[in-house]
Design an enzyme around this catalytic site. Structure first.
Site, short mmCIF file in Angstrom:
data_model
loop_
_atom_site.label_atom_id
_atom_site.label_comp_id
_atom_site.label_asym_id
_atom_site.label_seq_id
_atom_site.Cartn_x
_atom_site.Cartn_y
_atom_site.Cartn_z
N THR A 105 33.95 -2.85 1.81
CA THR A 105 34.05 -3.73 0.64
C THR A 105 34.92 -3.11 -0.44
OG1 THR A 105 31.82 -4.51 1.14
CG2 THR A 105 32.71 -5.05 -1.02
N THR A 106 34.69 -1.83 -0.73
CA THR A 106 35.49 -1.14 -1.75
C THR A 106 36.94 -1.01 -1.31
OG1 THR A 106 33.51 0.11 -2.34
CG2 THR A 106 35.59 0.93 -3.20
N TYR B 130 27.98 -15.70 4.12
CA TYR B 130 28.03 -17.15 3.89
C TYR B 130 27.22 -17.95 4.90
CZ TYR B 130 29.75 -21.80 2.74
OH TYR B 130 29.83 -23.12 2.38
N TYR C 160 25.29 -3.06 7.95
CA TYR C 160 25.47 -3.06 6.49
C TYR C 160 24.72 -4.24 5.91
CZ TYR C 160 28.06 -3.02 2.01
OH TYR C 160 28.43 -2.99 0.67
N ARG D 251 25.89 -9.99 -1.68
CA ARG D 251 27.24 -10.45 -1.34
C ARG D 251 27.25 -11.44 -0.18
NH1 ARG D 251 31.54 -7.45 -3.52
NH2 ARG D 251 30.91 -5.55 -4.63
N LYS E 231 23.61 1.01 6.54
CA LYS E 231 23.95 1.20 5.12
C LYS E 231 23.14 0.16 4.36
CE LYS E 231 27.72 0.67 1.77
NZ LYS E 231 29.12 0.25 1.56
N ILE F 206 26.75 6.09 1.54
CA ILE F 206 28.13 5.63 1.64
C ILE F 206 28.52 5.24 0.23
CG2 ILE F 206 29.70 3.92 2.63
CD1 ILE F 206 27.99 3.97 5.15
#
Length: 211
Positions: free
Chosen positions: A47-48, A110, A136, A141, A164, A206
């Protein structure tokens, strides 16, 4: 007994860009900085790392560059998640071919998959590769949470290394630790929750702050 892909602090490394595409020379400098200063793993295209806004070709070139630049000195874990199982599997196979040591798979965003749907999604990907997977969980999100009982089922797969965890639900984390075998590793996905998760049996983080 599964061995954790890493323990300690793995950096969720940013992806630098020029006006046109990924800035690979600057990425190389960031990787050098991380290796010099003691990071325990490189997590690329998470994501980052802006993976959701990158083209398929950009993602693969960035993963390939990281693998080549790190050259076995640290574990390189590639973000290959998608809300399409087929796309996630293709990305995962390509990242494995590129030399990634492990894969980071976010829950299908989603779609709001059921728990049985999550199990099937992750099992299909784990069956299709020969490198370890880190799941994850980031419901803020994606709109879906992985239940502790779902972790317990997924932990049976030899290619699923751990999770994570960025859900912020410490009772779920404790239940996950109770239900899953000791070799199912939990990493914090939020820097400010790392100490608490490690007290519940986690093996590290992480980290965004590590940048």
């Amino acid at each position: 007994m599964k061995k954790p892909l890493f323990t300690g602090s793995g950096v969720a490394i940013v992806t630098p860009f020029t006006k046109e595409t990924v800035d690979l020379p600057t990425l190389g400098k960031l990787l050098d900085f991380q290796m010099k200063n003691g990071t325990d793993a490189i997590i690329v295209c998470g994501t980052t790392g802006e993976a959701s806004t990158m083209s398929y070709r950009e993602r693969m070139r960035t993963i390939e560059f990281c693998v080549d630049h790190v050259d076995g000195r640290l574990a390189v874990i590639a973000g290959t998640g998608s809300n399409s199982t087929e796309n996630a599997l293709a990305l995962s196979r390509d990242a494995e071919r590129a030399g990634a040591d492990g894969l980071l798979l976010v829950t299908p965003y989603y779609n709001k998959a059921s728990q049985s749907g999550l199990i099937r999604h992750f099992q299909v990907i784990a069956d299709g590769v020969d490198v370890p997977l880190i799941l994850y969980d980031v419901p803020s999100r994606t709109g879906v949470t992985i239940a502790p009982e779902t972790y317990a089922e997924l932990a049976k797969h030899p290619n699923i290394n751990g999770v994570k965890e960025a859900g912020g639900n410490f009772s779920n984390i404790q239940k996950t630790r109770n239900l899953c075998p000791e070799d199912f590793t939990i990493w914090s996905g939020n820097d400010d929750e790392t100490a608490a998760i490690c007290m519940l049996g986690g093996k590290g983080v992480i980290s965004v702050v590590a940048n």
